[in-house]
Design a protein around this motif. Structure first.
Motif, PDB file in Angstrom:
ATOM      1  N   GLN A 160       0.826  -1.201   0.000  1.00 55.33           N
ATOM      2  CA  GLN A 160       0.000   0.000   0.000  1.00 55.33           C
ATOM      3  C   GLN A 160       0.865   1.258   0.000  1.00 55.33           C
ATOM      4  OE1 GLN A 160      -3.423  -0.672   0.105  1.00 55.33           O
ATOM      5  NE2 GLN A 160      -2.946  -2.841   0.281  1.00 55.33           N
ATOM      6  N   ARG A 161       2.141   1.106   0.408  1.00 56.96           N
ATOM      7  CA  ARG A 161       2.987   2.285   0.622  1.00 56.96           C
ATOM      8  C   ARG A 161       4.267   2.293  -0.197  1.00 56.96           C
ATOM      9  NH1 ARG A 161       0.439   0.512   4.964  1.00 56.96           N
ATOM     10  NH2 ARG A 161      -0.633   1.963   6.355  1.00 56.96           N
ATOM     11  N   LEU A 162       4.688   1.125  -0.686  1.00 52.93           N
ATOM     12  CA  LEU A 162       5.993   1.033  -1.335  1.00 52.93           C
ATOM     13  C   LEU A 162       5.865   0.650  -2.803  1.00 52.93           C
ATOM     14  CD1 LEU A 162       7.906  -0.892   1.485  1.00 52.93           C
ATOM     15  CD2 LEU A 162       7.869   1.565   1.092  1.00 52.93           C
ATOM     16  N   SER A 163       6.923   0.874  -3.545  1.00 57.36           N
ATOM     17  CA  SER A 163       6.960   0.554  -4.971  1.00 57.36           C
ATOM     18  C   SER A 163       7.434  -0.884  -5.181  1.00 57.36           C
ATOM     19  CB  SER A 163       7.904   1.513  -5.696  1.00 57.36           C
ATOM     20  OG  SER A 163       8.148   1.080  -7.022  1.00 57.36           O
ATOM     21  N   THR A 164       6.960  -1.510  -6.239  1.00 62.67           N
ATOM     22  CA  THR A 164       7.382  -2.879  -6.574  1.00 62.67           C
ATOM     23  C   THR A 164       8.516  -2.892  -7.606  1.00 62.67           C
ATOM     24  OG1 THR A 164       5.757  -3.062  -8.373  1.00 62.67           O
ATOM     25  CG2 THR A 164       5.044  -3.747  -6.174  1.00 62.67           C
ATOM     26  N   ASP A 165       9.118  -1.739  -7.882  1.00 55.02           N
ATOM     27  CA  ASP A 165      10.113  -1.649  -8.964  1.00 55.02           C
ATOM     28  C   ASP A 165      11.294  -2.598  -8.756  1.00 55.02           C
ATOM     29  OD1 ASP A 165       8.569   0.215 -10.195  1.00 55.02           O
ATOM     30  OD2 ASP A 165       9.710   1.958  -9.508  1.00 55.02           O
ATOM     31  N   VAL A 166      11.802  -2.702  -7.509  1.00 57.12           N
ATOM     32  CA  VAL A 166      12.938  -3.582  -7.251  1.00 57.12           C
ATOM     33  C   VAL A 166      12.560  -5.033  -7.502  1.00 57.12           C
ATOM     34  CG1 VAL A 166      14.533  -4.425  -5.485  1.00 57.12           C
ATOM     35  CG2 VAL A 166      13.989  -1.983  -5.604  1.00 57.12           C
ATOM     36  N   LEU A 167      11.380  -5.426  -7.036  1.00 53.35           N
ATOM     37  CA  LEU A 167      10.936  -6.806  -7.237  1.00 53.35           C
ATOM     38  C   LEU A 167      10.773  -7.131  -8.716  1.00 53.35           C
ATOM     39  CD1 LEU A 167       8.334  -7.315  -4.373  1.00 53.35           C
ATOM     40  CD2 LEU A 167      10.517  -8.454  -4.626  1.00 53.35           C
ATOM     41  N   LYS A 168      10.342  -6.175  -9.496  1.00 49.90           N
ATOM     42  CA  LYS A 168      10.174  -6.415 -10.932  1.00 49.90           C
ATOM     43  C   LYS A 168      11.501  -6.773 -11.591  1.00 49.90           C
ATOM     44  CE  LYS A 168       6.062  -3.550 -11.643  1.00 49.90           C
ATOM     45  NZ  LYS A 168       5.517  -2.311 -12.239  1.00 49.90           N
ATOM     46  N   LEU A 169      12.609  -6.318 -11.002  1.00 48.04           N
ATOM     47  CA  LEU A 169      13.928  -6.640 -11.529  1.00 48.04           C
ATOM     48  C   LEU A 169      14.441  -7.983 -11.002  1.00 48.04           C
ATOM     49  CD1 LEU A 169      15.656  -3.141 -11.177  1.00 48.04           C
ATOM     50  CD2 LEU A 169      14.740  -4.184 -13.263  1.00 48.04           C
ATOM     51  N   VAL A 170      14.152  -8.266  -9.739  1.00 49.47           N
ATOM     52  CA  VAL A 170      14.699  -9.455  -9.086  1.00 49.47           C
ATOM     53  C   VAL A 170      13.916 -10.727  -9.426  1.00 49.47           C
ATOM     54  CG1 VAL A 170      15.145 -10.543  -6.853  1.00 49.47           C
ATOM     55  CG2 VAL A 170      15.664  -8.118  -7.193  1.00 49.47           C
ATOM     56  N   VAL A 171      12.587 -10.630  -9.477  1.00 49.37           N
ATOM     57  CA  VAL A 171      11.743 -11.821  -9.618  1.00 49.37           C
ATOM     58  C   VAL A 171      12.023 -12.625 -10.886  1.00 49.37           C
ATOM     59  CG1 VAL A 171       9.360 -12.625  -9.879  1.00 49.37           C
ATOM     60  CG2 VAL A 171       9.928 -10.976  -8.102  1.00 49.37           C
ATOM     61  N   PRO A 172      12.208 -12.014 -12.072  1.00 45.29           N
ATOM     62  CA  PRO A 172      12.522 -12.837 -13.247  1.00 45.29           C
ATOM     63  C   PRO A 172      13.760 -13.699 -13.064  1.00 45.29           C
ATOM     64  CG  PRO A 172      11.883 -10.640 -13.936  1.00 45.29           C
ATOM     65  CD  PRO A 172      12.008 -10.599 -12.448  1.00 45.29           C
ATOM     66  N   VAL A 173      14.775 -13.166 -12.385  1.00 49.97           N
ATOM     67  CA  VAL A 173      15.991 -13.947 -12.124  1.00 49.97           C
ATOM     68  C   VAL A 173      15.662 -15.153 -11.241  1.00 49.97           C
ATOM     69  CG1 VAL A 173      18.296 -13.906 -11.105  1.00 49.97           C
ATOM     70  CG2 VAL A 173      17.437 -11.903 -12.353  1.00 49.97           C
ATOM     71  N   LEU A 174      14.844 -14.931 -10.209  1.00 46.75           N
ATOM     72  CA  LEU A 174      14.459 -16.020  -9.311  1.00 46.75           C
ATOM     73  C   LEU A 174      13.632 -17.077 -10.045  1.00 46.75           C
ATOM     74  CD1 LEU A 174      13.503 -14.001  -6.093  1.00 46.75           C
ATOM     75  CD2 LEU A 174      15.634 -15.228  -6.573  1.00 46.75           C
ATOM     76  N   LEU A 175      12.747 -16.631 -10.922  1.00 45.44           N
ATOM     77  CA  LEU A 175      11.904 -17.579 -11.660  1.00 45.44           C
ATOM     78  C   LEU A 175      12.722 -18.411 -12.644  1.00 45.44           C
ATOM     79  CD1 LEU A 175       8.763 -15.353 -12.263  1.00 45.44           C
ATOM     80  CD2 LEU A 175       8.836 -17.463 -10.934  1.00 45.44           C
ATOM     81  N   ILE A 176      13.732 -17.804 -13.251  1.00 45.21           N
ATOM     82  CA  ILE A 176      14.623 -18.567 -14.131  1.00 45.21           C
ATOM     83  C   ILE A 176      15.368 -19.620 -13.315  1.00 45.21           C
ATOM     84  CG2 ILE A 176      16.714 -18.416 -15.539  1.00 45.21           C
ATOM     85  CD1 ILE A 176      15.703 -15.660 -16.471  1.00 45.21           C
ATOM     86  N   ALA A 177      15.770 -19.233 -12.089  1.00 43.50           N
ATOM     87  CA  ALA A 177      16.446 -20.189 -11.205  1.00 43.50           C
ATOM     88  C   ALA A 177      15.523 -21.347 -10.848  1.00 43.50           C
ATOM     89  CB  ALA A 177      16.925 -19.483  -9.940  1.00 43.50           C
ATOM     90  N   VAL A 178      14.235 -21.058 -10.610  1.00 40.17           N
ATOM     91  CA  VAL A 178      13.256 -22.107 -10.323  1.00 40.17           C
ATOM     92  C   VAL A 178      13.140 -23.057 -11.507  1.00 40.17           C
ATOM     93  CG1 VAL A 178      10.784 -22.571 -10.012  1.00 40.17           C
ATOM     94  CG2 VAL A 178      11.910 -20.813  -8.632  1.00 40.17           C
ATOM     95  N   ALA A 179      13.041 -22.498 -12.714  1.00 37.79           N
ATOM     96  CA  ALA A 179      12.909 -23.335 -13.915  1.00 37.79           C
ATOM     97  C   ALA A 179      14.136 -24.227 -14.093  1.00 37.79           C
ATOM     98  CB  ALA A 179      12.707 -22.448 -15.145  1.00 37.79           C
TER      99      ALA A 179
END
Length: 255
Positions: free
Chosen positions: A99-118
């Motif tokens: 409600q208070r913070l931006s998701t910009d950092v997560l938008k950069l980090v999450v694809p890397v994590l998902l590739i690691a999951v795959a």
């Protein structure tokens, strides 16, 4: 109860049908938001209302999948209750933070994590239905579960994959058992998020419940499919959904 009059009535059955498909995907491998979120964002609803309403339908579908996996004997509510409680608190904090913070950092980090999951899903010999030696016990896994839950409440895409992969890698669960426990932890985090979004007036309950009925239908089909076929179905779907989510998030950077 938030229910904007400008949302055309024909969207209700259309979104409910979409939810049948996303409920199936969520029940087997997680990641139904890959489809549902872009569809909801194409409607006139504001982004935070989209997040809240999506959590309502996801809660319904995941609850049905949780019940089906429990009936199949793949996890115990009582044994996993301490972790579920920690997950609830983590998701609650994450939902308040968004409600208070931006998701910009997560938008950069999450694809890397998902590739690691795959990659882990494809390359690791652990991604089968056989239980293995646990690196962490129930208490040791709690901080991991809380972290995934915070992410689920804060941002969301891929949370199911993160739960499943960590349960296999750290708790030593077979893939189908890990998928079942993932649904329990997922529905717990969804309930926490729904509470926060509802209090904030950012969830359309009538639309969410219509979509929830569709998600529950898809969850019945998906959980039956997964428990019948096990890792040979869950494993490839986990890879496909992880890669799909990665592509969708990266596409969002340039759109």
């Amino acid at each position: 109860m938030l229910e904007p009059a400008h949302l055309d009535l024909w969207l209700y059955p259309v979104l409910t049908l979409v939810a049948v498909f996303t409920g199936f995907i969520d029940a087997v491998a997680g990641g139904g938001g890959l489809v549902m979120m872009p569809v909801l964002l194409s409607t006139p609803l504001p982004p935070h209302v989209v997040l809240g309403t999506n959590k309502v339908q996801s809660m319904c579908g995941t609850a049905m999948a949780t019940w089906r996996y429990w009936r199949a004997g793949l996890f115990s509510f009582r044994a996993s209750a301490p972790t579920a409680l920690v997950v609830f608190v983590g998701a609650l904090i994450g939902s308040l933070a968004i409600q208070r913070l931006s998701t910009d950092v997560l938008k950069l980090v999450v694809p890397v994590l998902l590739i690691a999951v795959a990659l882990y899903t494809v390359l690791s010999p652990s991604m089968t239905d056989d239980d293995r030696h646990a690196r962490l016990g129930e208490k040791g896994y709690m901080p991991v579960g809380a972290g995934v839950a915070f992410y689920d409440g804060f941002f969301g895409p891929g949370a199911g994959q993160f739960f499943t992969t960590t349960l296999v890698a750290l708790r030593g669960l077979g893939l189908t058992r890990a998928t079942g426990l993932t649904k329990y932890l997922n529905v717990t985090s969804n309930i926490a998020s729904v509470i926060v979004f509802t209090i904030g007036g950012q969830a359309m309950w009538i639309l969410g419940l219509c979509m929830g009925a569709g998600a529950m239908t898809g969850a019945v089909i998906g959980s039956h499919f997964a428990t019948r076929h096990g890792a040979k179905v869950i494993r490839p779907l986990l890879v496909v959904v992880s890669i799909g989510l990665t592509a969708r998030l990266i596409w969002g950077w340039f759109s």
